[in-house]
Design an enzyme around this catalytic site. Structure first.
Site, PDB file in Angstrom:
ATOM      1  CB  ALA A 200      33.121  17.123  50.258  1.00 42.12           C
TER       2      ALA A 200
ATOM      3  CD  GLU B 200      28.247  12.092  35.246  1.00 45.67           C
ATOM      4  OE1 GLU B 200      29.409  12.254  35.971  1.00 45.67           O
ATOM      5  OE2 GLU B 200      27.740  11.414  34.520  1.00 45.67           O
TER       6      GLU B 200
ATOM      7  CD  GLU C 209      43.463  14.394  38.568  1.00 46.32           C
ATOM      8  OE1 GLU C 209      43.829  15.425  37.999  1.00 46.32           O
ATOM      9  OE2 GLU C 209      44.320  13.684  38.978  1.00 46.32           O
TER      10      GLU C 209
ATOM     11  CG  PHE D  13      45.717  16.492  45.896  1.00 44.44           C
ATOM     12  CD1 PHE D  13      46.022  17.691  46.036  1.00 44.44           C
ATOM     13  CD2 PHE D  13      44.430  16.173  45.365  1.00 44.44           C
ATOM     14  CE1 PHE D  13      45.274  18.752  45.594  1.00 44.44           C
ATOM     15  CE2 PHE D  13      43.677  17.204  45.224  1.00 44.44           C
ATOM     16  CZ  PHE D  13      43.694  18.562  45.066  1.00 44.44           C
ATOM     17  CB  ALA D  14      44.106  14.154  51.253  1.00 49.30           C
TER      18      ALA D  14
ATOM     19  CD  GLN E 224      28.753  -1.624   6.561  1.00 53.72           C
ATOM     20  OE1 GLN E 224      27.838  -2.109   6.706  1.00 53.72           O
ATOM     21  NE2 GLN E 224      29.196  -0.770   5.483  1.00 53.72           N
TER      22      GLN E 224
ATOM     23  CB  SER F 269      31.478  16.680  42.373  1.00 48.39           C
ATOM     24  OG  SER F 269      31.255  15.257  42.250  1.00 48.39           O
TER      25      SER F 269
ATOM     26  CG  PHE G 160      37.669   7.452  46.836  1.00 44.00           C
ATOM     27  CD1 PHE G 160      37.397   6.234  46.829  1.00 44.00           C
ATOM     28  CD2 PHE G 160      36.302   8.181  47.000  1.00 44.00           C
ATOM     29  CE1 PHE G 160      36.457   5.573  46.844  1.00 44.00           C
ATOM     30  CE2 PHE G 160      35.208   7.538  47.009  1.00 44.00           C
ATOM     31  CZ  PHE G 160      35.054   6.280  46.914  1.00 44.00           C
TER      32      PHE G 160
ATOM     33  N   GLY H  23      34.925 -13.682  23.368  1.00 42.70           N
ATOM     34  CA  GLY H  23      35.227 -14.372  24.631  1.00 42.70           C
ATOM     35  C   GLY H  23      36.690 -14.012  25.072  1.00 42.70           C
TER      36      GLY H  23
HETATM   37  C1  FAD Z   1      40.594   5.548  42.567  1.00 42.46           C
HETATM   38  C2  FAD Z   1      40.340   6.784  42.787  1.00 42.46           C
HETATM   39  C3  FAD Z   1      41.435   7.871  43.111  1.00 42.46           C
HETATM   40  C4  FAD Z   1      41.028   9.081  43.724  1.00 42.46           C
HETATM   41  N1  FAD Z   1      42.218   9.759  44.038  1.00 42.46           N
HETATM   42  C5  FAD Z   1      41.896  10.961  44.578  1.00 42.46           C
HETATM   43  C6  FAD Z   1      43.016  11.669  45.147  1.00 42.46           C
HETATM   44  O1  FAD Z   1      44.177  11.216  45.140  1.00 42.46           O
HETATM   45  N2  FAD Z   1      42.821  12.814  45.896  1.00 42.46           N
HETATM   46  C7  FAD Z   1      41.358  13.243  46.343  1.00 42.46           C
HETATM   47  O2  FAD Z   1      41.282  14.225  47.025  1.00 42.46           O
HETATM   48  N3  FAD Z   1      40.386  12.592  45.577  1.00 42.46           N
HETATM   49  C8  FAD Z   1      40.717  11.493  44.627  1.00 42.46           C
HETATM   50  N4  FAD Z   1      39.614  10.754  44.419  1.00 42.46           N
HETATM   51  C9  FAD Z   1      38.174  11.382  44.569  1.00 42.46           C
HETATM   52  C10 FAD Z   1      37.637  11.628  43.303  1.00 42.46           C
HETATM   53  O3  FAD Z   1      38.104  12.745  42.727  1.00 42.46           O
HETATM   54  C11 FAD Z   1      36.186  11.675  43.578  1.00 42.46           C
HETATM   55  O4  FAD Z   1      35.652  10.301  43.517  1.00 42.46           O
HETATM   56  C12 FAD Z   1      35.120  12.368  42.461  1.00 42.46           C
HETATM   57  O5  FAD Z   1      35.556  13.730  42.374  1.00 42.46           O
HETATM   58  C13 FAD Z   1      33.765  12.051  42.628  1.00 42.46           C
HETATM   59  O6  FAD Z   1      33.364  12.454  43.824  1.00 42.46           O
HETATM   60  P1  FAD Z   1      32.402  11.490  44.597  1.00 42.46           P
HETATM   61  O7  FAD Z   1      32.942   9.971  44.381  1.00 42.46           O
HETATM   62  O8  FAD Z   1      32.067  11.733  45.926  1.00 42.46           O
HETATM   63  O9  FAD Z   1      31.203  11.315  43.540  1.00 42.46           O
HETATM   64  P2  FAD Z   1      29.833  12.334  43.975  1.00 42.46           P
HETATM   65  O10 FAD Z   1      30.405  13.954  43.974  1.00 42.46           O
HETATM   66  O11 FAD Z   1      28.961  12.087  45.068  1.00 42.46           O
HETATM   67  O12 FAD Z   1      29.114  12.187  42.559  1.00 42.46           O
HETATM   68  C14 FAD Z   1      28.164  11.159  42.423  1.00 42.46           C
HETATM   69  C15 FAD Z   1      27.434  11.265  41.227  1.00 42.46           C
HETATM   70  O13 FAD Z   1      26.847  12.524  41.000  1.00 42.46           O
HETATM   71  C16 FAD Z   1      27.302  13.126  40.013  1.00 42.46           C
HETATM   72  N5  FAD Z   1      27.218  14.588  40.570  1.00 42.46           N
HETATM   73  C17 FAD Z   1      27.750  15.275  41.627  1.00 42.46           C
HETATM   74  N6  FAD Z   1      27.481  16.592  41.668  1.00 42.46           N
HETATM   75  C18 FAD Z   1      26.557  16.944  40.551  1.00 42.46           C
HETATM   76  C19 FAD Z   1      26.230  18.024  39.885  1.00 42.46           C
HETATM   77  N7  FAD Z   1      26.433  19.357  40.318  1.00 42.46           N
HETATM   78  N8  FAD Z   1      25.677  17.896  38.454  1.00 42.46           N
HETATM   79  C20 FAD Z   1      25.423  16.701  38.168  1.00 42.46           C
HETATM   80  N9  FAD Z   1      26.000  15.713  38.497  1.00 42.46           N
HETATM   81  C21 FAD Z   1      26.730  15.764  39.710  1.00 42.46           C
HETATM   82  C22 FAD Z   1      28.402  12.899  39.617  1.00 42.46           C
HETATM   83  O14 FAD Z   1      29.051  13.231  38.561  1.00 42.46           O
HETATM   84  C23 FAD Z   1      28.545  11.175  39.868  1.00 42.46           C
HETATM   85  O15 FAD Z   1      27.940  10.767  38.787  1.00 42.46           O
HETATM   86  C24 FAD Z   1      39.699   9.550  43.584  1.00 42.46           C
HETATM   87  C25 FAD Z   1      38.631   8.682  43.557  1.00 42.46           C
HETATM   88  C26 FAD Z   1      39.009   7.249  42.872  1.00 42.46           C
HETATM   89  C27 FAD Z   1      37.773   6.531  42.704  1.00 42.46           C
END
Ligand code: FAD
Length: 384
Positions: free
Chosen positions: A133, A362, A358, A126-127, A274, A135, A159, A335
């Site tokens: 792009a 945030e 997914e 799923f891409a 504790q 989040s 990813f 350790g």
């Molecule tokens: C191992 C792995 C498997 C994955 N599998 C898939 C897959 O099968 N298909 C697919 O399509 N994607 C996949 N992904 C992508 C994944 O969904 C994204 O990495 C995720 O949505 C975050 O996007 P980004 O990495 O671009 O981070 P960014 O969107 O750049 O975010 C960077 C930081 O900014 C924060 N941020 C961004 N926008 C906001 C906002 N509006 N308010 C507050 N904070 C914000 C985020 O929470 C994060 O802390 C995968 C990722 C990984 C690491």
């Protein structure tokens, strides 16, 4: 309000638990050894044999409709089964499932993509995510332009889970002026993949589309309605992510309790202190909270209610819970917890992803807050 499982549901849960304990957990040392030596944890033929064995006991297509040969156990049992399979870090899931959005295909697409995926003959990925792009998924730049009866796709995805192994991709591209469209694209139509090494054993890949020609009939769903399909795909799994994490957290907490009962320090077993007891207690409180939030989200899905808000709460809570629990369990082991002799450091790396993919923590918080502020979700509801 009835929290009990029916006798049939309890029997399913117990059978899955015993399958995991007898058939899957014994493979744990082999998985650790393979991964340490740079091989996949489970060889494909071992996974195939395990799935075939599970199928003989009726565990196949857990959430797949009966008309496709599945068991159609529904969202609550799917979540409970994921909690059971999550008790082991062996990368095992039952076979016989396919991405929910493939059911939106035409009859011909179902024959070519859905049914072979259910049967385990084809592998999908799923891409949507791109280097620019994640989040902000609405900002994707991959483009498809029409050329006669075909579309030409150009762009890069990153990813993508299973991207190195998949033989077709559900890829999301901008189709001006209609919006985003989902295409089913076979690997032999010309896209390429490159694995991305990561902290855990997830092994995603980057995908490149350079003038990849795709026939019009490979559009999944409607032209310009791809974004809705993407949200449907992501939404379906949201309560399953914490479900698996709950199994892992419970198993690890059990390990920590056993270790605390035998490890001595300053003349006493550490379970007498504790500081250790509080870590154990806090972990169980968080695991139980995660369990009921997850089952509540699954219940909403089963009842056909809007489950988006509940799923965001369950996903955020479950991802944070799992990371806190694994950290405490590692701490209780001292350790030893940090070594590769135990699976805790492996779980630590694997579970870290839950706070990112997914929908990051945030983004879940953003969704939850916006729903409340805009009045899409209300406070003070019970069972509605
Ligand atoms: C191992 C792995 C498997 C994955 N599998 C898939 C897959 O099968 N298909 C697919 O399509 N994607 C996949 N992904 C992508 C994944 O969904 C994204 O990495 C995720 O949505 C975050 O996007 P980004 O990495 O671009 O981070 P960014 O969107 O750049 O975010 C960077 C930081 O900014 C924060 N941020 C961004 N926008 C906001 C906002 N509006 N308010 C507050 N904070 C914000 C985020 O929470 C994060 O802390 C995968 C990722 C990984 C690491």
């Amino acid at each position: 309000m009835d929290f009990s499982l029916t006798p049939e549901e309890r029997q399913i849960r117990d059978t899955v638990r015993s399958f995991i304990e007898k058939e899957v957990m014994p493979l744990e040392p082999e998985v650790l050894r393979n991964e340490r030596e740079g091989r996949p944890g489970l060889a494909p033929d071992v996974l195939r044999d395990l799935r075939a064995k599970a199928r003989k006991s009726g565990f196949w297509g857990i959430n797949t409709p009966e008309e496709y040969g599945g068991a159609a156990l529904g969202p609550i049992m799917s979540a409970i089964i994921a909690m059971e399979t999550g008790r082991t870090f062996v990368p095992f899931t039952f076979g016989g499932s396919a991405d929910n959005i493939l059911y939106a295909g035409t009859d011909e697409q179902k024959q070519r993509y859905l049914i072979p995926t259910i049967e385990g003959e084809r592998r999908s990925c799923f891409a949507i995510t791109e280097p620019g792009a994640g989040s902000d998924a609405r900002n994707i730049r991959t483009r498809a332009t029409r050329d006669g009866g075909e579309w030409i796709i150009n762009g890069e995805k990153t990813f993508i889970t299973g991207g190195s192994e998949a033989d077709f991709v559900m890829v999301f591209a901008v189709t001006e002026p209609y919006g985003v469209t989902c295409f089913l694209v076979d690997r032999d139509m010309g896209w390429t993949s490159d694995p991305i090494p990561t902290m855990g054993q997830w092994g995603p890949a980057s995908l490149v589309f350079e003038d990849v020609r795709v026939p019009e009939e490979n559009i999944l769903g409607e032209l310009g309605k791809g974004f809705e399909l993407a949200m449907q795909w992501i939404g379906q799994g949201r309560y399953m992510i914490p479900a698996r994490a709950i199994g892992a957290a419970e198993r690890m907490l059990g390990m920590a309790i056993e270790y605390a009962k035998i490890r001595k320090s300053m003349g006493q077993t550490i379970s007498n202190y504790q500081a250790i007891q509080w870590m154990i207690a806090d972990s169980q409180v968080e695991i139980e909270s995660a369990k009921w939030l997850t089952l509540y989200a699954a219940w909403r899905v089963r009842e056909g209610m809007d489950a988006r808000h509940a799923s965001s709460i369950a996903k955020l809570n479950g991802a944070v819970m799992a990371n806190q629990v694994v950290d405490r369990v590692l701490q209780i082991h001292g350790g030893m917890g940090y070594t590769k002799e135990l699976p805790i450091e492996r779980w630590y790396r694997e579970l870290r992803l839950l706070r990112i993919f997914e929908g990051t923590d945030e983004i879940q918080r953003r969704t939850i807050a916006r729903n409340l502020i805009k009045g899409h979700a209300r406070l003070g509801l019970i069972g509605e």
